[in-house]
Design an enzyme around this catalytic site. Structure first.
Site, PDB file in Angstrom:
ATOM      1  N   ASP A  59       0.811  -1.214   0.000  1.00  0.00           N
ATOM      2  CA  ASP A  59       0.000   0.000   0.000  1.00  0.00           C
ATOM      3  C   ASP A  59       0.844   1.263   0.000  1.00  0.00           C
ATOM      4  O   ASP A  59       2.060   1.214   0.177  1.00  0.00           O
ATOM      5  CB  ASP A  59      -0.959  -0.003   1.211  1.00  0.00           C
ATOM      6  CG  ASP A  59      -0.273  -0.441   2.494  1.00  0.00           C
ATOM      7  OD1 ASP A  59       0.950  -0.311   2.598  1.00  0.00           O
ATOM      8  OD2 ASP A  59      -0.978  -0.930   3.400  1.00  0.00           O
ATOM      9  N   ASN A 113      -7.152  -3.126  14.465  1.00  0.00           N
ATOM     10  CA  ASN A 113      -8.537  -3.414  14.063  1.00  0.00           C
ATOM     11  C   ASN A 113      -8.630  -4.639  13.147  1.00  0.00           C
ATOM     12  O   ASN A 113      -9.673  -4.902  12.569  1.00  0.00           O
ATOM     13  CB  ASN A 113      -9.140  -2.188  13.368  1.00  0.00           C
ATOM     14  CG  ASN A 113      -8.395  -1.809  12.095  1.00  0.00           C
ATOM     15  OD1 ASN A 113      -7.422  -2.472  11.710  1.00  0.00           O
ATOM     16  ND2 ASN A 113      -8.828  -0.752  11.430  1.00  0.00           N
ATOM     17  N   HIS A 130      -6.907  -5.097  10.358  1.00  0.00           N
ATOM     18  CA  HIS A 130      -6.682  -4.868   8.929  1.00  0.00           C
ATOM     19  C   HIS A 130      -5.394  -5.526   8.459  1.00  0.00           C
ATOM     20  O   HIS A 130      -4.471  -5.744   9.231  1.00  0.00           O
ATOM     21  CB  HIS A 130      -6.745  -3.377   8.566  1.00  0.00           C
ATOM     22  CG  HIS A 130      -5.551  -2.555   8.945  1.00  0.00           C
ATOM     23  ND1 HIS A 130      -5.581  -1.174   8.969  1.00  0.00           N
ATOM     24  CD2 HIS A 130      -4.290  -2.886   9.312  1.00  0.00           C
ATOM     25  CE1 HIS A 130      -4.398  -0.715   9.303  1.00  0.00           C
ATOM     26  NE2 HIS A 130      -3.597  -1.724   9.529  1.00  0.00           N
ATOM     27  N   GLU A 189      -9.487  -2.286   5.517  1.00  0.00           N
ATOM     28  CA  GLU A 189     -10.077  -1.962   6.806  1.00  0.00           C
ATOM     29  C   GLU A 189     -11.335  -2.807   7.057  1.00  0.00           C
ATOM     30  O   GLU A 189     -11.885  -3.402   6.118  1.00  0.00           O
ATOM     31  CB  GLU A 189     -10.457  -0.469   6.825  1.00  0.00           C
ATOM     32  CG  GLU A 189      -9.286   0.486   6.558  1.00  0.00           C
ATOM     33  CD  GLU A 189      -8.321   0.613   7.748  1.00  0.00           C
ATOM     34  OE1 GLU A 189      -8.188  -0.331   8.534  1.00  0.00           O
ATOM     35  OE2 GLU A 189      -7.682   1.671   7.860  1.00  0.00           O
TER      36      GLU A 189
HETATM   37  P1  PGA Z   1       2.456  -1.547  12.634  1.00  0.00           P
HETATM   38  O1  PGA Z   1       1.253  -1.496  11.625  1.00  0.00           O
HETATM   39  O2  PGA Z   1       3.407  -2.565  12.106  1.00  0.00           O
HETATM   40  O3  PGA Z   1       3.053  -0.162  12.593  1.00  0.00           O
HETATM   41  O4  PGA Z   1       1.908  -1.915  13.960  1.00  0.00           O
HETATM   42  C1  PGA Z   1       0.716  -2.680  11.168  1.00  0.00           C
HETATM   43  C2  PGA Z   1      -0.504  -2.392  10.349  1.00  0.00           C
HETATM   44  O5  PGA Z   1      -1.202  -1.394  10.620  1.00  0.00           O
HETATM   45  O6  PGA Z   1      -0.791  -3.173   9.426  1.00  0.00           O
END
Ligand code: PGA
Length: 248
Positions: A67, A136, A138, A143
């Protein structure tokens, strides 16, 4: 689904780097799906070390990132393009023409998404996909309430994600509200998936991913249906799944 609980973030990072390196040693022209965020930073450090030590050669490999934020240019330190350059690509011998990250500045986002999907397809599909997981649930920027059949698409970031990612910005108002993300379908088509999670703030998402029902409300729960997925985490992230650490 193979569940691996390791003692520390360091151990998780080393094992994940070994998985990526093995893939590239076995198939030098591998297509690697990469993630950003805090979770894979240790893995990237380890991969740079392995490259520097002559253990792995990335010259024939290709990468596709999951992304990119919309409206942030490549040279902006908050962009995932910049992150990948600083954390990995500037330190290994990857061919710059084989690096793929969605263009968050694309004027025609729909076209950008279609072209990204086509590039993945014409490269032959992803051999190994690295994933982090949001609090959450995702994966990528898919999302909660995502359509499982989605391919690369424009995403409105969840409030929870904006809050979580604001730690990388000076203020929450600077966090982009939109991004381009590979879809669940792209992720599920990868030959092999390695999802990494550390820290107690991921424990609930991990619990729902592994033990909950498969639902778009927890996008990562779809991974229960993938034929070759490893979920590797530290003990904190595993703290809600109890003693039944299983493999099947
Ligand atoms: P993080 O993010 O590795 O910074 O915890 C993971 C994500 O949001 O997919």
């Amino acid at each position: 689904m193979r569940i691996m609980v390791v003692k520390s973030y360091h151990e998780m990072s080393k094992k994940a780097a070994n998985m990526v390196a093995s893939q590239v040693v076995l198939k030098p022209d591998s297509i690697i799906g990469l993630a950003t965020g805090e979770t894979p930073l240790g893995m990237y450090d380890e991969l740079v070390k392995m490259y520097t030590a002559g253990i792995v050669d990335f010259s024939e490999a290709s990468t596709f990132n999951l992304d990119e934020y919309c409206g942030i240019s490549k040279d902006n330190p908050q962009s995932y393009f910049y992150y990948m350059a600083k954390k990995l690509f500037d330190h290994i011998n990857i061919n710059r023409n084989k690096i793929n990250i969605p263009n968050g500045m694309a004027k025609d986002v729909e076209k950008e998404c279609i072209e990204y999907d086509e590039k993945i397809k014409s490269a032959g599909g992803i051999d190994i996909q690295i994933l982090g997981i949001g609090r959450n649930g995702h994966i990528g920027f898919n999302e909660p309430d995502i359509k499982f059949e989605s391919r690369t698409h424009l995403v409105n970031l969840d409030e929870d994600t904006i809050i979580a990612n604001s730690r990388f910005f000076d203020s929450i108002d600077e966090v982009p509200t939109k991004a381009i993300s590979m879809g669940i379908k792209n992720i599920m088509h990868a030959e092999k998936i390695v999802l990494l999670a550390n820290g107690v703030e991921k424990a609930n998402a991990i619990y729902k991913t592994i033990k909950g029902k498969i639902t778009p409300e927890v996008p990562a729960s779809i991974l229960q249906l993938h034929r070759d997925v490893v979920i590797m985490m530290d003990e904190d992230a595993a703290s809600m799944i109890g003693d039944s650490i299983y493999e099947d």
